[in-house]
Design an enzyme around this catalytic site. Sequence first.
Site, mmCIF file in Angstrom:
data_model
loop_
_atom_site.group_PDB
_atom_site.id
_atom_site.type_symbol
_atom_site.label_atom_id
_atom_site.label_comp_id
_atom_site.label_asym_id
_atom_site.label_seq_id
_atom_site.Cartn_x
_atom_site.Cartn_y
_atom_site.Cartn_z
ATOM 1 N N HIS A 240 0.817 -1.220 0.000
ATOM 2 C CA HIS A 240 0.000 0.000 0.000
ATOM 3 C C HIS A 240 0.850 1.270 0.000
ATOM 4 O O HIS A 240 0.319 2.375 -0.181
ATOM 5 C CB HIS A 240 -0.924 0.009 1.220
ATOM 6 C CG HIS A 240 -2.280 0.572 0.937
ATOM 7 N ND1 HIS A 240 -2.526 1.480 -0.069
ATOM 8 C CD2 HIS A 240 -3.486 0.339 1.523
ATOM 9 C CE1 HIS A 240 -3.803 1.802 -0.082
ATOM 10 N NE2 HIS A 240 -4.414 1.124 0.872
ATOM 11 N N ASP B 183 -2.250 1.934 -4.866
ATOM 12 C CA ASP B 183 -3.521 2.403 -4.331
ATOM 13 C C ASP B 183 -4.551 1.284 -4.382
ATOM 14 O O ASP B 183 -4.541 0.438 -5.295
ATOM 15 C CB ASP B 183 -4.034 3.596 -5.134
ATOM 16 C CG ASP B 183 -3.148 4.825 -4.962
ATOM 17 O OD1 ASP B 183 -2.497 4.932 -3.897
ATOM 18 O OD2 ASP B 183 -3.096 5.659 -5.883
#
Length: 405
Positions: A377, A381
Site C-alpha cells: 500500500h 492504491d
Amino acid sequence: MGTHVIKMPDIGEGIAQVELVEWLVAVGDSVSEDQALADVMTDKATVQIPSPVSGTVIALAAEPGTVMAVGSELIRLQVEGRGNASEPAPAEAVNAEPAQQAAEPVAEPTPAPVAKPSPAPAQRPLASPAVRQRAMDAGIELASVAGSGPAGRIEHADLDTALSGARPKTPPSDAIEQVAVIGLRRKIAERMQQATRNAAHFSYVEEIDVTALEATRAQLNARHGDTRGHLTLLPLLARALVIALRDFPQLNARYDDQAQIIERYRAVHLGIATQGDQGLLVPVLRHAEAGSLWDNARAIATLADNARQGRAAREALSGSTITLTSLGALGGIVSTPVLNLPEVAIIGVNRIVERPVVVAGQIVVRRMMNLSSSFDHRVVDGMDAARFIQAVRQLLEQPALLLAD
C-alpha cells in the site's frame, strides 16, 4: 606432508557472506579434487563448494548455521607436498566474521529425553496374582504390557488390550525436539519477517467463475495434449496476468524503499511460488509475456520440478517482477499472501469448488475460485489493485479473450 587451507570462495554477484548449511565431508575423510565439501546458502540459492585439491580432512572451520565471510577459512586438508599453510591448525573452530548480521555457530541440539516405559524391563512387572496367571495361560510376557494402574501396575484391562491385539496406550511424554533454524528455513524466515515489517500489506479477495475456463482447458488438452503437452491452470492464469498488466504497469514493479524509487517493468518476469521438501522457493518464468500457453506451461513445470528437487540454479530464483502463488487443491477459501519483496504485488490462487450460485435469476452449480492477492500500500492504491483484479477476473471468466489476444 603439508596443510592446505581452503577459504570461502567468492561466489560472485557482490555476495560478501554466506551461511554454512551442511558439511558433505568429515574429519578424517579423503577427498579428491573437485569433490563437493559443503553446501552454503546465499540470498538466492544453495551452492556447493568444491575442493581445489586432493587430501585428507583435518579440520572443519565452523558448524552448520554459521554465517561466514567470503575469504574466511572453511576447511583444512593434509596434502602431499608443502601445502599453502605453514602454521598449525587452530585449536578452536574459526568463527564467522563478527558482522552485525552474522550469527553465532549453532550448537548441536540437546538430545530429547526419552520416556521410560513402566514397568521397566529390568524390574518385575507389577500385577495381581490373577493377572499373572491370566498372562501365563495366554503366553504373554507381562514385561511387554503397558500398565495403566498406580505405579505402572498392570490391570486386567491392560491385559485385555494386549490379548485383543489392540495398540496399547502410549504413556504421556514430555520430550521436546529442538530443531535448528538454518539454511533455507532461516532464509525464508528472514525474508518473511522483512516483508511484513517493511511493506504496508493490504489484501483484496475476489471470487471468479472458472466454469468456462475449465471447460476450455479440458477442450485444449483433449485436442492438443498429446502433441503440445498438458495445460494446468497456472499458464492460463499467467496469460491473464500478462494481458491485464498492460493496463496496470504499476503492479508489475519493484520498490526500492532505500532509494525511494519504483521500477516498472515492460517484461513480465513471473515468480512461481513453489513448495519443496526444504521450504518455499520462487523460481522465475522470464518473459512470460512472450511465451505461448504451451511454452509457459512447459517452462512452469520444469521450474517447479527443479525447485522441488533442489536443482534450481541461482539465476532461476531471482529477478521476478510479480509473483503467483498457489497451493492447488489445498488452497483453501481465502489466504493472505506475503509479498515477495521488493515486488509490490502477489496473486494468490485458492482452490476451485463447485457450489450453487445465482445466474440470471436461476440457481445453478458453477465452478468457483477465489483470488486472494496482497499489495504494498506504500506504492499501490487500493483502487488500482481492485481494478487490476477485476481485469484479471474478466479475462478468466471469458477465456476466449485469453486465446484471441
